[in-house]
Write a protein that holds these residues in place. Sequence first.
Motif, short mmCIF file in Angstrom:
data_model
loop_
_atom_site.label_atom_id
_atom_site.label_comp_id
_atom_site.label_asym_id
_atom_site.label_seq_id
_atom_site.Cartn_x
_atom_site.Cartn_y
_atom_site.Cartn_z
N CYS A 129 0.84 -1.20 0.00
CA CYS A 129 0.00 0.00 0.00
C CYS A 129 0.88 1.25 0.00
N SER A 130 0.63 2.14 -0.96
CA SER A 130 1.41 3.38 -1.06
C SER A 130 0.73 4.57 -0.40
N CYS A 131 -0.50 4.39 0.08
CA CYS A 131 -1.30 5.51 0.60
C CYS A 131 -0.71 6.08 1.89
N SER A 132 -0.87 7.36 2.06
CA SER A 132 -0.44 8.03 3.29
C SER A 132 -1.66 8.34 4.15
N GLN B 289 -3.77 11.17 2.98
CA GLN B 289 -4.66 10.94 1.84
C GLN B 289 -6.03 10.42 2.27
N ARG C 58 -1.67 2.06 -5.78
CA ARG C 58 -2.15 3.26 -6.49
C ARG C 58 -0.99 4.09 -7.04
N GLU C 59 0.09 4.17 -6.29
CA GLU C 59 1.24 4.98 -6.71
C GLU C 59 2.50 4.12 -6.61
N PRO C 60 2.77 3.33 -7.67
CA PRO C 60 3.86 2.34 -7.63
C PRO C 60 5.24 2.95 -7.43
N ASP C 61 5.40 4.24 -7.72
CA ASP C 61 6.72 4.88 -7.58
C ASP C 61 7.02 5.31 -6.15
N LYS C 62 6.06 5.13 -5.26
CA LYS C 62 6.26 5.54 -3.87
C LYS C 62 6.57 4.34 -2.98
N CYS D 233 -5.61 0.28 -2.04
CA CYS D 233 -4.55 -0.48 -2.74
C CYS D 233 -4.80 -1.99 -2.74
#
Length: 300
Positions: free
Chosen positions: A99-102, A105, A121-125, A116
């Motif tokens: 999971c990339s979520c903060s 968010q 959702r944000e694979p670069d994070k 996720c």
Amino acid sequence: MSLYRGRFAPTPSGPLHFGSLIAALGSFLDARQAGGEWLLRIEDIDPPRCPAGAADEIQRQLEAFGLQWDGPVLWQHARNDAYQAALERLTDQGLAYPCSCSRKQWRDHPVYPGWCRHGVREPDKPVAWRLRSDRGLRPVVWQDRLFGEQRFDPARLGDVVLKRKDGLWAYQLAVVVDDAGQGINNVVRGFDLLDNTPWQRQLQHALGAATPSYLHLPLIIGEGGQKLSKQNLAPALPTRDAAVRPLLHAALKALDQAPPETLATAPVSEQLAWAVEAWSVARIHPQAERPLANNRVTAS
């Protein structure tokens, strides 16, 4: 019936305080009266929160109060391989996901909404790893030895973090893996951890681990209405015998064990011998919190 195996598992973020003593003493007495083992685990999986020397001080404090553990101390910092194996098993079952979520968010949601679950959702994070609370054991039901039947739907608690974005292991996974690894079959701890049990029961079920018996003890609340904690600057437990004796007696009173007043200045060994013989969970009033006022003793 298998041998009773209990444990005390402090985080070495600072010295123990009176609230810690209640948890340690309750779990110790429960194990000793049952003729079982009482183990010590140092939950040091978060190094930034664990100052040098704190774990040694905790052990000195326990020894000063006569709370001697069985066998070697288990240190969580040495358990990476066991936690990784558990995470991989959960992932293979479709129960854990990255999971990339903060927190920022999803701050408008009461719990993490599972964005996720079907792909990052944000694979670069950087990613954390979460437990899917909508799968597996639901609802979670167990009988607490003090507070009676407990029933939770883990999905309403959200997808708890198992491994953090910084690579450190989270409490929920580590505690389940270590309880299983140490053969812990009785958990005695503070009421503040009762609502952690649904996630832990889900993890035990998924990992094929046995379910311990649970006893959650009332929390000791300070003058400001907050639980005693290191964050709230609760006074550290003393190690001088003259200060330890009345504080141990006060802890027995806080656990509703009604120790004789004549024990207040008795040696630690004498107080504990009486307490092991007299220990009764049935005496403890099932209240989530209780004030420190009636049990105040100077911890110096």
